[in-house]
Design an enzyme around this catalytic site. Sequence first.
Site, PDB file in Angstrom:
ATOM      1  N   ARG A  84      12.216   6.907  15.584  1.00 51.75           N
ATOM      2  CA  ARG A  84      12.541   7.302  14.281  1.00 51.75           C
ATOM      3  C   ARG A  84      11.397   7.988  13.602  1.00 51.75           C
ATOM      4  O   ARG A  84      10.165   7.333  13.502  1.00 51.75           O
ATOM      5  CB  ARG A  84      13.417   6.387  13.318  1.00 51.75           C
ATOM      6  CG  ARG A  84      13.619   6.914  12.034  1.00 51.75           C
ATOM      7  CD  ARG A  84      12.632   6.734  10.972  1.00 51.75           C
ATOM      8  NE  ARG A  84      13.210   7.000   9.768  1.00 51.75           N
ATOM      9  CZ  ARG A  84      12.222   7.181   8.651  1.00 51.75           C
ATOM     10  NH1 ARG A  84      11.155   6.716   8.566  1.00 51.75           N
ATOM     11  NH2 ARG A  84      12.955   7.388   7.323  1.00 51.75           N
TER      12      ARG A  84
ATOM     13  N   SER B 248       3.252  -0.896   4.499  1.00 45.41           N
ATOM     14  CA  SER B 248       3.973   0.143   4.632  1.00 45.41           C
ATOM     15  C   SER B 248       3.074   1.486   5.283  1.00 45.41           C
ATOM     16  O   SER B 248       3.756   2.514   5.261  1.00 45.41           O
ATOM     17  CB  SER B 248       4.811   0.624   3.507  1.00 45.41           C
ATOM     18  OG  SER B 248       3.809   0.613   2.292  1.00 45.41           O
TER      19      SER B 248
ATOM     20  N   THR C  90       7.990  10.061  -1.605  1.00 40.52           N
ATOM     21  CA  THR C  90       8.124   8.740  -0.741  1.00 40.52           C
ATOM     22  C   THR C  90       9.409   8.216  -1.033  1.00 40.52           C
ATOM     23  O   THR C  90      10.234   8.653  -1.942  1.00 40.52           O
ATOM     24  CB  THR C  90       7.054   7.852  -1.422  1.00 40.52           C
ATOM     25  OG1 THR C  90       7.275   6.525  -1.085  1.00 40.52           O
ATOM     26  CG2 THR C  90       7.328   7.577  -3.041  1.00 40.52           C
ATOM     27  N   GLY C  91       9.997   7.402  -0.176  1.00 38.68           N
ATOM     28  CA  GLY C  91      11.223   6.920  -0.263  1.00 38.68           C
ATOM     29  C   GLY C  91      12.177   7.471   1.147  1.00 38.68           C
ATOM     30  O   GLY C  91      11.353   7.678   2.068  1.00 38.68           O
TER      31      GLY C  91
HETATM   32  N1  ASP Z   1       8.927   8.224   3.202  1.00 38.08           N
HETATM   33  C1  ASP Z   1       8.830   7.303   4.094  1.00 38.08           C
HETATM   34  C2  ASP Z   1       9.729   7.289   5.393  1.00 38.08           C
HETATM   35  O1  ASP Z   1      11.141   7.630   5.177  1.00 38.08           O
HETATM   36  C3  ASP Z   1       9.238   5.700   4.032  1.00 38.08           C
HETATM   37  C4  ASP Z   1       8.578   5.620   2.403  1.00 38.08           C
HETATM   38  O2  ASP Z   1       8.117   6.426   1.809  1.00 38.08           O
HETATM   39  O3  ASP Z   1       8.731   4.433   1.986  1.00 38.08           O
HETATM   40  O4  ASP Z   1       9.355   7.159   6.797  1.00 38.08           O
END
Ligand code: ASP
Length: 334
Positions: A217, A87, A240-241
């Site tokens: 995006r 990720s 995060t998220g």
């Molecule tokens: N915050 C990140 C995003 O929306 C993804 C993540 O933290 O999992 O790109």
Amino acid sequence: MFSRRNFLKKSALTSLLGAGSLIWNQDALAKSGRKRKKRARPIVISTWNHGMAANEEAWKTLSAGGAALDAVEKGVMVPESDPNVRSVGYGGFPDRDGNVTLDACIMDHHSNCGSVAFLQHIKNPIAVARKVMEETPHVMLVGEGAYRFAREKGFPHENLLTEKARRDWEKWKEKSKYQPVINIENHDTIGMLALDAQGNLSGSCTTSGAAWKLHGRVGDSPIIGAGLFVDNEVGGACATGLGEAVIRTAASTIVVELMRQGMHPNEACCEAVDRIIRKHKNHPDMPHLQVGILALNKDGEAGGFSIRSGFNYAVCDAEEKNRMVDAGYRMKWN
Ligand code: ASP
């Protein structure tokens, strides 16, 4: 160590107070009898299990008396370069067209900041973000412009789509259901905050973003104030998220401002998470919404909180070394 029970009691109190939570200012802090505990400096914290290896690298700089800024850059370069971290950086999940596109930002104790978004073919976007901060009059470069800038600065062009990620993408294409995979497993964006021996704070945040996202995006991670914010007078926060929810609520800025009012990092993250929940009550994202927030204040107190269970973070200081901490949360995944 942070006690969940005490914290829940305090959170309940904060919720009861509702919009009045801003009464947690310095005065209220003094009245509440909570003494600010000065922890030993330095300290570094970062999101998820991959934060352990990142902290280890950052700690080399911090324990030698180095600057938080160097620590947070070098630290997050570890997961960026690790193909097994799916990720962040090299090996990250691609977008729905099979392109790995990266977002990152960095912020120092002078409120200098640099950011890159929608960057392709460059393995360490955080290092490019730092160069934007230090070698241009700008804060943010995106896409082709960010790529050209990185190449001019000597970063090699690399293929970031590993065989494993390509196979996962091929598999996803069989059904092609657009459903971003966010935080259900512990392997998402890395956000890192550090306080150095001089008492200065810096932060970094880097990601390959939501898997199978629309081409182009950009999430919260490269957005100063959303995915990351540092104010050396107060503290720093990172998120995060689901980036869209973090951007809608300027989550990292909010956490820093709540800490300025006197909240402990745990309380500030909890209050920001509650605000995100309130704002998304009737939103289609709510049934699967996850956001985790981390914060570190000027006294070296750390905290984190998330909407749903499963969010954890790595903390490293001289007292207790590097360890994982489970963040508090409002709901369990069902
Ligand atoms: N915050 C990140 C995003 O929306 C993804 C993540 O933290 O999992 O790109």
